[in-house]
Design an enzyme around this catalytic site. Structure first.
Site, PDB file in Angstrom:
ATOM      1  N   CYS A 185      24.022  56.326  89.783  1.00  0.00           N
ATOM      2  CA  CYS A 185      22.821  57.118  90.109  1.00  0.00           C
ATOM      3  C   CYS A 185      22.240  56.744  91.461  1.00  0.00           C
ATOM      4  O   CYS A 185      21.586  57.562  92.094  1.00  0.00           O
ATOM      5  CB  CYS A 185      21.779  56.949  89.008  1.00  0.00           C
ATOM      6  SG  CYS A 185      21.374  55.226  88.692  1.00  0.00           S
ATOM      7  N   GLU A 241      14.324  57.459  83.617  1.00  0.00           N
ATOM      8  CA  GLU A 241      15.196  56.984  84.711  1.00  0.00           C
ATOM      9  C   GLU A 241      16.125  58.144  85.038  1.00  0.00           C
ATOM     10  O   GLU A 241      17.089  58.392  84.322  1.00  0.00           O
ATOM     11  CB  GLU A 241      16.000  55.753  84.238  1.00  0.00           C
ATOM     12  CG  GLU A 241      15.141  54.537  83.932  1.00  0.00           C
ATOM     13  CD  GLU A 241      14.630  53.822  85.177  1.00  0.00           C
ATOM     14  OE1 GLU A 241      15.261  53.972  86.254  1.00  0.00           O
ATOM     15  OE2 GLU A 241      13.604  53.146  85.096  1.00  0.00           O
TER      16      GLU A 241
END
Ligand code: NAD
Length: 456
Positions: free
Chosen positions: A242, A208
Site C-alpha cells: 500500500c 487503513e
C-alpha cells in the site's frame, strides 16, 4: 454463528478477565510462542498464496509481528498505568489522571497483500489494550488465512479471540453486528462501506486505506541510490504494497540516468530471467492480475512488460510517460508496474500530485533541503520518506496510517495500544475542604467571575 460468537465475546468481556494485565500478557506470550513455532509454516502458506519469497515473508510479515509482540509484552504494564496529570487549582484538593480502558469487542478486517502481518499486528494492540477480538482475514489469501485461524484456535478460547474466514458476505454479516471498535485495512472503496456500518452504532474506527503515492526525483538526487531504493520499495511483494511508490515524477535532466539505473537495479535484484527468480512474488489474485494486464494496454513499456497467465507473473515493468487520463494514472496501481513522468519545472508537479487526494505515502529524492521541505510541507499524506521509500513503516514510534481518502487513525507500537484504548479522565476529590463559591445562591459578582476565569 456470527451472532453467537459476538454474544460469547460480550459475555467474556463482561467477566472483566481481560482487564487484568497479567492475563493479557500471558496470552500475548502464548501467541508469540505459537508464531515462533509456526514461522516456517506461515512462510509456506504465504508462498502457496502468491509465491512470496521466504526472506520477504520473514522480513515483512512474521518478524515484524514478533517485534510488535515483543514490544507490547515488555511495555504493556507501563502502558496500562493511569497517567497522572497535574491537578487543576479549582478542583483543589484533588488527584487527576487518565486511565486507559479497553473498548470491548473489536472487529479486525484485513486484506490479502500482507495477509499475516496486517491481521496479527492490529490484533496484538487490541489484546494488549484488553479487548476481545474477531478477526476476518482476506478470502484471497486462503492458505495464510487458514494458518492464522489454526494459530488463533490453538492459543485463544473463541470467546476471547476468534477468526471468521470468508468473503464479502461474511464480512457484511460481521459488520451488521454492534462492535465497540472496528479496525479495517483495505481499499478506500470498502473502507467507506465499513465506515457507514460503524456509524449505525457510533462505533469508532481505524481505516487503513489506499492512495496513489508519488515519488519525486529532482535533478539534485543521487540517482543510482535513488533508483535502487525506489526499485526495492516498488518491487518487494511484487508491488502489492500500500505504501509502494505508485508513480515517479522525475526531472527531465536526470530521467535517462534514472531509467538506466532502475533497469540496472532490477536486473541486479532479480537477474536477467526475472521470472525464474526465487526472490520475486506473484500477483495474489486473478482479478488484480487481469486489472494490471488491462492497465498496460497501449502504454509505452521501457522495461519488463511480460505477463504469464498460469502463474500470475507480472514482470517488474517501467512505463514511459503515460497520459494523465490513462488507466494507469487513474487509481492505485498495486502491482510491479512503475510509470515515469518527466517535468522540467517544479511548477509542473502540483497539477499532477494534487489530482490525487491524500496519498498514503509520499517520497522525495533530492539533495536540496529546501526542495525536500517545500514538498513535505505542502502535501497532506499518511507518511513518507526523504531519499528512500517504505522505510518509515519500520519505526514503531512513527504512527502508521493515512489521512483523508487514505485513512483514519495510525498504529504500531504504543500507538496501537492507545488506538484500542478509551482514555478516561478521572478527578478524585478530597473531602476535607469544599469551597462553597460554585453553589447557588451565587455570591460572587459577575465582574469578579470574569477575573477568576474558571471556578471549576
Ligand atoms: P479490499 O478492500 O477489497 O478487502 C479488504 C477486506 O475487506 C477483505 O477482508 C474483504 O473480504 C473485505 N471486503 C471486501 N469487500 C467488502 C464489502 N463489500 N463489504 C465488507 N467487507 C468487504 O482490499 P484488498 O483488495 O484485500 O487489499 C488491497 C487494498 O488494501 C489496496 O487498495 C491497498 O492499498 C489497501 N491496503 C492498505 C493498507 C494500509 O495499511 N493502509 C495496507 C494494505 C493494503
Amino acid at each position: 454463528m456470527v451472532k453467537q460468537l459476538v454474544a460469547a465475546q460480550n459475555d467474556f468481556f463482561a467477566t472483566q478477565k481481560t482487564k487484568d494485565v497479567s492475563f493479557r500478557k500471558q496470552y500475548l506470550k502464548k501467541l508469540q510462542q505459537e508464531i515462533i513455532d509456526q514461522e516456517d509454516a506461515i512462510c509456506d502458506a504465504l508462498y502457496a498464496d502468491f509465491k512470496k519469497p521466504k526472506f520477504e515473508s520473514l522480513a515483512t510479515e512474521t518478524q515484524l509481528a514478533l517485534a510488535e509482540l515483543n514490544y507490547a509484552i515488555k511495555n504493556i504494564a507501563s502502558w496500562s498505568e493511569p497517567e497522572k496529570v497535574s491537578g487543576s487549582w479549582s478542583n483543589f484538593p484533588s488527584k487527576e489522571w487518565i486511565q486507559p480502558e479497553p473498548y470491548g469487542k473489536v472487529l479486525i478486517i484485513s486484506p490479502w497483500n500482507y495477509p499475516f502481518l496486517l491481521a496479527i499486528s492490529p490484533l496484538i494492540g487490541a489484546l494488549a489494550a484488553g479487548n476481545t477480538a474477531i478477526l476476518k482475514p482476506s478470502e484471497f489469501s486462503v492458505h495464510t488465512s487458514k494458518i492464522i485461524s489454526q494459530i488463533i484456535r490453538k492459543v485463544f478460547p473463541p470467546e476471547y479471540v476468534t477468526v471468521v474466514e470468508g468473503g464479502v458476505e461474511v464480512s457484511s454479516q460481521l459488520l451488521a453486528q454492534k462492535w465497540e471498535y472496528i479496525f479495517f485495512t483495505g481499499s478506500t472503496k470498502v473502507g467507506k462501506i465499513v465506515y457507514k456500518s460503524a456509524a449505525e452504532h457510533l462505533t469508532p474506527v481505524t481505516l487503513e486505506l489506499s492512495g496513489k503515492n508519488p515519488c519525486v526525483v529532482d535533478k539534485t538526487a543521487t540517482i543510482s541510490l535513488a533508483a535502487k531504493r525506489i526499485a526495492w520499495g516498488k518491487f518487494i511483494n511484487a508491488g502489492q504494497t500500500c505504501i509502494a511508490p505508485d508513480y515517479i515524477l522525475v526531472h527531465q535532466s536526470v530521467k535517462d540516468a534514472l531509467v538506466d539505473n532502475l533497469k540496472k537495479s532490477i536486473t541486479e535484484f532479480y537477474g536477467e530471467d526475472m521470472e525464474a527468480s526465487n526472490d520475486f512474488a506473484r500477483i495474489a489474485t486473478g482479478k488484480h492480475y487481469d486489472e494490471l494486464k488491462t492497465m498496460l494496454k497501449g502504454e509505452k513499456v521501457l522495461f519488463g512488460g511480460k505477463f504469464t497467465d498460469n502463474d500470475r507473473y507480472v514482470a517488474p515493468t517501467l512505463v514511459d510517460e503515460p497520459e494523465r487520463d490513462s488507466a494507469i494514472m487513474e487509481g492505485e496501481i498495486f502491482g510491479p508496474v512503475l510509470p515515469l513522468i518527466s517535468y522540467t519545472d517544479e511548477s509542473e508537479l502540483h497539477p499532477i500530485i494534487s489530482k490525487y487526494p491524500n496519498p498514503l505515502a509520499f517520497y522525495v529524492f533530492s539533495s536540496s533541503k529546501k526542495f525536500q521541505k517545500r514538498l513535505m510541507d505542502r502535501y497532506s499524506f499518511g507518511g513518507g520518506a526523504i531519499n528512500d521509500t517504505v522505510v518509515h513503516i519500520s519505526n514503531k514510534d512513527l504512527p502508521f496510517g493515512g489521512v483523508g481518502q487514505s485513512g483514519i487513525g495510525g498504529y504500531h507500537g504504543k500507538h496501537t495500544f492507545d488506538l484500542f484504548s478509551h482514555h478516561k479522565s478521572i478527578a478524585k476529590r478530597g473531602t476535607w475542604l469544599d469551597v462553597p463559591l460554585r453553589y447557588a445562591p451565587y455570591t460572587i459578582s459577575t465582574g469578579l467571575m470574569k477575573k477568576i476565569k474558571h471556578l471549576f
